[in-house]
Design a protein around this motif. Structure first.
Motif, PDB file in Angstrom:
ATOM      1  N   GLU A 106     123.216 102.512  89.940  1.00 56.72           N
ATOM      2  CA  GLU A 106     122.839 100.836  89.571  1.00 56.72           C
ATOM      3  C   GLU A 106     121.171 101.829  88.891  1.00 56.72           C
ATOM      4  OE1 GLU A 106     120.078  98.955  92.855  1.00 56.72           O
ATOM      5  OE2 GLU A 106     122.975  99.099  93.109  1.00 56.72           O
ATOM      6  N   LEU A 107     120.934 102.989  89.324  1.00 54.53           N
ATOM      7  CA  LEU A 107     120.017 103.065  87.780  1.00 54.53           C
ATOM      8  C   LEU A 107     120.793 103.209  86.542  1.00 54.53           C
ATOM      9  CD1 LEU A 107     118.390 106.302  89.612  1.00 54.53           C
ATOM     10  CD2 LEU A 107     116.738 104.224  88.958  1.00 54.53           C
ATOM     11  N   ASP A 154     123.055 101.320  85.074  1.00 59.20           N
ATOM     12  CA  ASP A 154     123.523 100.637  84.869  1.00 59.20           C
ATOM     13  C   ASP A 154     122.180  99.826  84.442  1.00 59.20           C
ATOM     14  OD1 ASP A 154     125.732 100.796  84.692  1.00 59.20           O
ATOM     15  OD2 ASP A 154     126.407  99.052  86.779  1.00 59.20           O
ATOM     16  N   ARG A 155     120.861  99.925  85.257  1.00 57.80           N
ATOM     17  CA  ARG A 155     119.916  99.568  84.789  1.00 57.80           C
ATOM     18  C   ARG A 155     119.364 100.190  83.476  1.00 57.80           C
ATOM     19  NH1 ARG A 155     117.397  99.388  89.975  1.00 57.80           N
ATOM     20  NH2 ARG A 155     115.332 100.668  89.120  1.00 57.80           N
TER      21      ARG A 155
END
Ligand code: S3P
Length: 178
Positions: free
Chosen positions: A169-170, A172-173
């Motif tokens: 998630e990190l 992808d952000r």
């Protein structure tokens, strides 16, 4: 064969027992990127396990190899790297690997670290009668250095899969992008 992507590296660090290796392996599997374990590379290159390296050549010698390997890995891309627990304590190593990608520090409560490392006899820094005290001392000494890593994930109550999802998630952000 896995092809290295030109994406930045994902580098997982943190104290012993925080899950660096298991999580990095899972993240690498999901992304289809190569997984690199710094301790394994150093052991393979020196032809002996970490505890023997410490006993025969001393900790400083091991740290010198870590430093050189940080430089080497920072020239590559698209890797998921698990560092050793002390690798990113020196500012220089944080800067070196930080230039190559996303640094994430995994954390964990002492009680759970003790539980996870209960069967492990291969950590030279924990070869002592009072492990808890040793862990608390090392954590206190290293706290400021770990805290300088911008992304932290507390793994105490998470599974390897859950931590891996947070890491992705990190990524992808766009965390850690310059
Ligand atoms: C160390 C952690 C170990 C290994 C060596 C030193 C440390 O790696 O690099 O025993 O200084 O915290 P793990 O964190 O993978 O156990």
């Amino acid at each position: 064969m896995t092809i290295e992507s030109d994406a930045r590296n994902v580098v997982l660090t943190g104290f012993m027992g925080t899950g660096k290796t298991s999580v990095a392996r899972e993240v690498a599997r999901r992304l289809g990127w190569p997984f690199v374990d710094m301790d394994l590379i150093i052991q393979a290159r020196l032809g002996m396990p970490i505890d023997k390296i410490f006993a025969r050549r001393g900790e400083a010698f091991f740290r010198e190899h870590e430093r050189a390997l940080c430089r080497e890995l920072s020239a590559r891309r698209g890797l998921v790297v698990a560092t050793g627990g002390g690798t990113l304590i020196p500012k220089e190593n944080r800067a070196t690997l930080g230039r190559s990608g996303l640094l994430i520090c995994l954390t964990c409560e002492v009680e759970e670290i003790l539980r996870r490392l209960a069967g492990a006899g291969d950590r030279p820094l924990l070869a002592t009668a009072n492990r808890r005290r040793r862990i608390e001392e090392l954590l206190a000494r290293r706290a400021a250095a770990y805290a300088r890593i911008p992304h932290q994930i507390d793994t105490t109550r998470l599974t390897v899969e859950e931590v891996a999802s947070e890491v992705i998630e990190l990524l992808d952000r766009g965390a850690g992008e310059r």
